[in-house]
Scaffold this active site. Sequence first.
Site, short mmCIF file in Angstrom:
data_model
loop_
_atom_site.label_atom_id
_atom_site.label_comp_id
_atom_site.label_asym_id
_atom_site.label_seq_id
_atom_site.Cartn_x
_atom_site.Cartn_y
_atom_site.Cartn_z
N ASP A 257 0.82 -1.22 0.00
CA ASP A 257 0.00 0.00 0.00
C ASP A 257 0.85 1.27 0.00
O ASP A 257 0.32 2.37 -0.12
CB ASP A 257 -0.92 0.02 1.22
CG ASP A 257 -1.99 -1.05 1.15
OD1 ASP A 257 -1.80 -2.04 0.44
OD2 ASP A 257 -3.03 -0.90 1.81
N GLU B 288 -5.30 -4.97 -6.57
CA GLU B 288 -6.22 -5.72 -5.70
C GLU B 288 -7.57 -5.04 -5.75
O GLU B 288 -7.70 -3.87 -5.46
CB GLU B 288 -5.68 -5.80 -4.26
CG GLU B 288 -5.22 -4.50 -3.65
CD GLU B 288 -4.65 -4.69 -2.26
OE1 GLU B 288 -3.58 -5.30 -2.16
OE2 GLU B 288 -5.28 -4.24 -1.28
#
Length: 879
Positions: free
Chosen positions: A458, A527
């Site tokens: 992330d 994702e």
Amino acid sequence: MRNRPLPALVVAAVGLALLVPTSATAGPVPGTGAALTVAARPGTASTVPDWRMQSSARATQGGDVISGPAYSDTGWLTVPARSTVMAGLVASNRYPDVRYSENMKQVDAGDFSVGWWYRKTFTADPQPGVNTFLKLKGGIISRGEIWLNGSKVAGTDEVVGAYPTHEFDVTSLLRKGDNALAIKASPSDPQNDLLIHFIDWAQLPPDRNQGIFRDVTFEPSGPVSLRDLRVDSDLPLPDLTSAKITTKVDARNNTGQAVTTEVTATVAGQVLKQQVRLDADQTKTMTFTQDLRNPQVWWPFQMGAQPLYQAVLAANVGTTASDTAKTTFGVREVSSSIRGTGRQFSVNGKPFLVRGGGWASDLFLRTDLRYIEDQLDLVKTMGMNTIRLEGKPENDELYDMADRKGIMLLTGWECCSKWEKYDSFDAEDDRVAGESAESEAKRIRNHPSMIGFMIGSDAAPGAGLEKIYLDALKRAEWNLPVISSAKNIGSPQLGNPGMKMDGPYWWEPPVYWFSKQKGGAAGFASEIGPGATIPEMDELKKFLSTAEINRLADYNATQYHLSPSTTFNKLSFWGTALDNRYGKPSNVEDLVRKAQLANYETNRAQFEAFGDNFNDANNPSTGVIYWMLNNAWPTLYWHLYDYYLATAGSYFGAKAGLRPLHAQYSYDDKSLAVMNTSLQPANNHKLQITLFNLDGTQKADETRNVTAAANGPTKVGTLPQPSGLSTTYFVRLLLKDAAGKVVDRNVYWLSTKADTLNYGGSTWYHTPQSGYADLKGLNTLKPGTVTSTVSTAPIGDDRQATTVTVKNTGNTVAFFVRASLRKGAGGPEVLPTQWSDNYVTLWPGETLTLKAEYRSSALGSAQPVVEISGHNVAKKSVS
């Protein structure tokens, strides 16, 4: 619990580990356990299945005592190798089924606030000239204290983190006769050490995966050891008619005097030899090069075959064998670049559209090889070409399986734990991060299934840590793409990752995926998925109580088998959309039935959209990772097949969208396309497009010529728009080859009222709907009538196939017909089963054939029975 065979603690002969499956269900056994004979000379080996395990709150002595051969571990648990503390406790039946209901809450987390000891006794007969090395093929979670025969081999300052490998020369510590090895695993805190964390993927393991989760081996060798065997293939493009093979190995002198060793390398059938002089304690890299004419090239499974070559190296000192090393490898080239906004991978010079899913290891990090291979078989049968391993790099066997099956693997570190608390890194964290990257890269670099390494998820690491990672990968001679993060955050050296992580992680309607906004089909979505995934009722009963199943109808209720995160612990707007689009379910059975419709249509659309936009001129889609592929523990969200390997609407929607030659519809502009994933065009095909009203009335029927270009989509006009369509209507696409054979069949249920989205109200995990398609007409379908015939035949060792022919003999559509294979009439479902297709829709007079493949032994003494049911078709059994 599932009987999960686990590879044993291993004694390796001349560097080659022998993995022996054993039962994971052994209970506590008094005494010191089975003896292990350590190889006294190169060329011999033996194995032992189990560790003994005990809490340091009970075993209060120090390592010098516990690792003594005479120490009594009576009362300790006998646990499998590769066993975290929680895995060992579960295998020893210390808790009720922790998968069911809220049973895992009964585990006292306080039990894991102290270290836990692992112990094994063995016998040895040390011989002159033989060196024995203790190797940890991964870290000890969170830290390890290693003792052998009363002597400390290493402490928690050295054995830190989940991934660094360690090797210790223990030759001088071995005794003739009885010996004992003891390892103490410190408590686990993924927020403070570089470990493994399940984040919001499931309820968290109570021990936070404390303990041993990879092999511990004793590896004997002579004066010279061979380490870090690596093989690279340089494949000139585009002709693929030759390859340069470079094989390297580190030859290490284990003695205090100079030696000369001859290393024989047999690589792809060719024998090469070299001699090298090594000074005392010196390590040198030996390099063997060769040209391979007309190599058998390795491809992802939809593009070609998966031939594997072998490299076997042997070191001799004089006439005495000293060590061996071997690996398999494939001849292939992987590269990547930025195309539009996304990272475009290429394999052997051909653009490769990544359409994959995010992998979840077992919640307790257990290794069940058959279970893993069953999952990869489901992945391949589904048509998915890639798996992303975010922070859960598996043991070696998964990579071997992916090599054989042609499934690409994208690895890297995880988010939301110490791995991305970059500001908190100290000198030890920097060291462990580098050791982790180097160890993992060396372990997996020879696998042709590898496509890249993501050093962030992330968030991208800063310049200092990025350099640590890149230097580590350079030491490992990593030769594949390195990506800064899974999010669109560049880094000083690697630059633009070509990835986006815009969400969603929860429900979206099919049209969402075709937009270029947010998570729509443009660039590389690292994702992304529609969240809630409700299994069929048979599966729900395996892990939910009756009360919990009934509570699914309360969309605002907290569900324990959703996420520990408050963002994902309720069905919330998934349920709101279900009610508005399909009509409020009349009971929980109706909810489960409608859930399969919702799962099917949005999962199909996600993969179709990224295929449809692969060749977009302005902002093409280059990859998508469905969030997620599987579950670490039984859940109600984020999976394409469930924990028990059952395949429901989510799986078959994805399978439809991923077919290798596939006719598809775009929800945004009503265009039609044929997606071809092979490297050969599909010439002289025809696409038949038929629209039906809800009552079965045919409203349009057109046939168009199409030659589907290789490795991408080919547009075939737009959907006919006849007048007089019912609010809910059907579209059937039949793709036929030159001989008229149907090679793809795709059925949509659509509405004249569109789903609309409020992008202004988007969050990181969801874009709300401002309007809903009206599919409630499906509730008014007249009962359908389907007849079935079944035949079963063997297809291999412990494999058989059941073929089901279904025919609509009624006068209305038979909608969303499901076939499930049962152990006798009314029995449980046979799992895993690989179906050619399922949840099919037939019009009056239509016949379809479905094929199921499965293990013969899964039936036990029962006969295979097929259960047929549908949205408007009553359940019945056929044998």
